[in-house]
Enzyme design. Structure first.
Site, PDB file in Angstrom:
ATOM      1  N   ARG A 171       0.361  -8.978  13.410  1.00  0.00           N
ATOM      2  CA  ARG A 171      -0.276  -7.973  12.534  1.00  0.00           C
ATOM      3  C   ARG A 171      -1.195  -8.649  11.516  1.00  0.00           C
ATOM      4  O   ARG A 171      -2.273  -8.135  11.209  1.00  0.00           O
ATOM      5  CB  ARG A 171       0.802  -7.146  11.814  1.00  0.00           C
ATOM      6  CG  ARG A 171       1.471  -6.149  12.742  1.00  0.00           C
ATOM      7  CD  ARG A 171       2.764  -5.647  12.174  1.00  0.00           C
ATOM      8  NE  ARG A 171       2.583  -4.742  11.054  1.00  0.00           N
ATOM      9  CZ  ARG A 171       3.560  -4.435  10.193  1.00  0.00           C
ATOM     10  NH1 ARG A 171       4.758  -4.957  10.333  1.00  0.00           N
ATOM     11  NH2 ARG A 171       3.337  -3.587   9.228  1.00  0.00           N
ATOM     12  N   ARG A 194      -9.124   0.673   9.058  1.00  0.00           N
ATOM     13  CA  ARG A 194      -8.681  -0.681   9.393  1.00  0.00           C
ATOM     14  C   ARG A 194      -9.725  -1.427  10.209  1.00  0.00           C
ATOM     15  O   ARG A 194      -9.510  -2.597  10.547  1.00  0.00           O
ATOM     16  CB  ARG A 194      -7.390  -0.603  10.210  1.00  0.00           C
ATOM     17  CG  ARG A 194      -6.115  -0.742   9.389  1.00  0.00           C
ATOM     18  CD  ARG A 194      -4.956  -0.514  10.327  1.00  0.00           C
ATOM     19  NE  ARG A 194      -3.752  -1.191   9.995  1.00  0.00           N
ATOM     20  CZ  ARG A 194      -2.697  -0.615   9.407  1.00  0.00           C
ATOM     21  NH1 ARG A 194      -2.764   0.635   9.019  1.00  0.00           N
ATOM     22  NH2 ARG A 194      -1.602  -1.296   9.211  1.00  0.00           N
ATOM     23  N   LYS A 236       0.834  -1.207   0.000  1.00  0.00           N
ATOM     24  CA  LYS A 236       0.000   0.000   0.000  1.00  0.00           C
ATOM     25  C   LYS A 236       0.872   1.261   0.000  1.00  0.00           C
ATOM     26  O   LYS A 236       0.656   2.173  -0.781  1.00  0.00           O
ATOM     27  CB  LYS A 236      -0.942   0.025   1.224  1.00  0.00           C
ATOM     28  CG  LYS A 236      -1.906  -1.134   1.292  1.00  0.00           C
ATOM     29  CD  LYS A 236      -2.906  -0.993   2.429  1.00  0.00           C
ATOM     30  CE  LYS A 236      -2.304  -1.008   3.823  1.00  0.00           C
ATOM     31  NZ  LYS A 236      -1.671  -2.282   4.216  1.00  0.00           N
ATOM     32  N   ARG A 242      11.912  -1.629  10.467  1.00  0.00           N
ATOM     33  CA  ARG A 242      10.890  -1.171  11.414  1.00  0.00           C
ATOM     34  C   ARG A 242      10.772  -2.162  12.553  1.00  0.00           C
ATOM     35  O   ARG A 242      10.843  -3.374  12.335  1.00  0.00           O
ATOM     36  CB  ARG A 242       9.531  -1.056  10.685  1.00  0.00           C
ATOM     37  CG  ARG A 242       9.331   0.297  10.045  1.00  0.00           C
ATOM     38  CD  ARG A 242       8.114   0.371   9.198  1.00  0.00           C
ATOM     39  NE  ARG A 242       6.912  -0.214   9.782  1.00  0.00           N
ATOM     40  CZ  ARG A 242       5.710  -0.166   9.203  1.00  0.00           C
ATOM     41  NH1 ARG A 242       5.572   0.447   8.045  1.00  0.00           N
ATOM     42  NH2 ARG A 242       4.662  -0.715   9.762  1.00  0.00           N
ATOM     43  N   ARG A 248      11.997  -5.968   4.679  1.00  0.00           N
ATOM     44  CA  ARG A 248      11.790  -4.550   4.324  1.00  0.00           C
ATOM     45  C   ARG A 248      12.799  -3.640   5.038  1.00  0.00           C
ATOM     46  O   ARG A 248      13.094  -3.811   6.223  1.00  0.00           O
ATOM     47  CB  ARG A 248      10.375  -4.134   4.712  1.00  0.00           C
ATOM     48  CG  ARG A 248      10.113  -2.656   4.535  1.00  0.00           C
ATOM     49  CD  ARG A 248       8.671  -2.342   4.438  1.00  0.00           C
ATOM     50  NE  ARG A 248       7.951  -2.508   5.703  1.00  0.00           N
ATOM     51  CZ  ARG A 248       6.656  -2.250   5.842  1.00  0.00           C
ATOM     52  NH1 ARG A 248       5.949  -1.846   4.814  1.00  0.00           N
ATOM     53  NH2 ARG A 248       6.077  -2.412   7.011  1.00  0.00           N
TER      54      ARG A 248
HETATM   55  P1  AMP Z   1       1.342   0.685   8.807  1.00  0.00           P
HETATM   56  O1  AMP Z   1       2.510   1.572   8.567  1.00  0.00           O
HETATM   57  O2  AMP Z   1       0.130   1.078   8.027  1.00  0.00           O
HETATM   58  O3  AMP Z   1       1.690  -0.785   8.648  1.00  0.00           O
HETATM   59  O4  AMP Z   1       0.923   0.879  10.356  1.00  0.00           O
HETATM   60  C1  AMP Z   1       1.841   0.567  11.384  1.00  0.00           C
HETATM   61  C2  AMP Z   1       1.102   0.432  12.693  1.00  0.00           C
HETATM   62  O5  AMP Z   1       0.452   1.669  13.023  1.00  0.00           O
HETATM   63  C3  AMP Z   1      -0.012  -0.610  12.707  1.00  0.00           C
HETATM   64  O6  AMP Z   1       0.457  -1.920  12.971  1.00  0.00           O
HETATM   65  C4  AMP Z   1      -0.887  -0.073  13.848  1.00  0.00           C
HETATM   66  O7  AMP Z   1      -0.324  -0.352  15.108  1.00  0.00           O
HETATM   67  C5  AMP Z   1      -0.811   1.434  13.641  1.00  0.00           C
HETATM   68  N1  AMP Z   1      -1.869   1.925  12.721  1.00  0.00           N
HETATM   69  C6  AMP Z   1      -1.724   2.484  11.495  1.00  0.00           C
HETATM   70  N2  AMP Z   1      -2.910   2.825  10.963  1.00  0.00           N
HETATM   71  C7  AMP Z   1      -3.843   2.462  11.878  1.00  0.00           C
HETATM   72  C8  AMP Z   1      -5.259   2.512  11.912  1.00  0.00           C
HETATM   73  N3  AMP Z   1      -5.977   3.002  10.875  1.00  0.00           N
HETATM   74  N4  AMP Z   1      -5.890   2.062  13.019  1.00  0.00           N
HETATM   75  C9  AMP Z   1      -5.203   1.567  14.064  1.00  0.00           C
HETATM   76  N5  AMP Z   1      -3.859   1.451  14.084  1.00  0.00           N
HETATM   77  C10 AMP Z   1      -3.180   1.905  13.008  1.00  0.00           C
END
Ligand code: AMP
Length: 222
Positions: free
Chosen positions: A171, A88, A13, A160, A127
């Site tokens: 996740r 989400r 994404k 990360r 990554r």
């Molecule tokens: P991402 O970079 O999109 O993989 O997000 C990394 C982490 O941020 C996720 O594993 C969640 O802990 C948190 N996070 C990001 N977006 C959301 C969301 N819309 N709702 C809840 N937690 C989020």
């Protein structure tokens, strides 16, 4: 264009959104990036969110939605946007509808990047992210020219903390339980486009671009 990108962690994404935003002149709104920025700035939100993020759990809906709402106050969203990492949960999908209604926006498409578990694990565990510009690399799929340095800006690359194997598994589980119902939400609204996304990033991007072209052509016909 107002687009939502859906799909599991590691679906690509962020990678797709960055390129699309640049090519199409859209704002890229990544709730993950916004949260990580809050963590590194040491804000109250960052302090609250960090524990959830480290475990691979979702940050509570109210916190993320409040943060997103503030982001929508910036003027760049008027030219269109790509939402990456939100909604989400079903609750977030409903909140998003309210935010968009207030702003007078509506979503053109929710694009679901359909990716298998084995590909997700392989992508996330290798990554690498640039500390300076946020560009993504991969130890084997897309290695940087110089070890641990960003090809674009020379910044330091890092893994990360939530890309460790145990956290990745968590996740994925959270995604299946909380986020996969969101796909049906947009299918029911006739907004969903499902794209196979196990292939390499360039090929997926081409399919997404074709989809946009088709969408724009159909708008012109109307
Ligand atoms: P991402 O970079 O999109 O993989 O997000 C990394 C982490 O941020 C996720 O594993 C969640 O802990 C948190 N996070 C990001 N977006 C959301 C969301 N819309 N709702 C809840 N937690 C989020």
């Amino acid at each position: 264009m107002k687009i939502i990108l859906l799909g599991p962690p590691g679906a690509g994404k962020g990678t797709q959104a960055k390129v699309l935003a640049k090519q199409l002149g859209l704002a890229h709104i990544s709730t993950g990036d916004l949260l990580r920025q809050n963590v590194s700035d040491g804000t109250e939100l960052g302090k609250e969110a960090q524990g959830y993020m480290n475990k691979g759990a979702l940050v509570p809906d109210e916190l993320v939605t409040k943060m997103l709402k503030t982001r929508f106050d910036r003027p760049d969203v008027r030219n269109g946007f790509i939402l990456d990492g939100y909604p989400r949960t079903l609750k977030q999908a409903e909140s998003l509808d309210e935010i968009l209604k207030e702003k007078g926006f509506s979503i053109d498409k929710a694009i679901y990047l359909d990716t298998s578990d084995s590909v997700v694990i392989q992508r996330l565990s290798g990554r690498l992210v640039c500390r300076k510009c946020g560009a993504n690399f991969h130890i084997t799929n897309m290695p940087p020219k110089v070890s641990m340095a960003c090809d674009n800006c020379g910044g330091e690359l890092y893994q990360r903390s939530d890309d460790k194997e145990e956290t990745i598994k968590n996740r994925l589980e959270v995604y299946k339980k909380e986020s996969s119902p969101v796909i049906n939400y947009y299918a029911e609204k006739q907004k969903l486009e499902r794209l196979p996304a196990d292939g390499e990033a360039g090929a997926v991007l081409e399919t997404v671009m074709l989809l946009f072209k088709k969408h724009n052509d159909s708008l012109k016909v109307k």
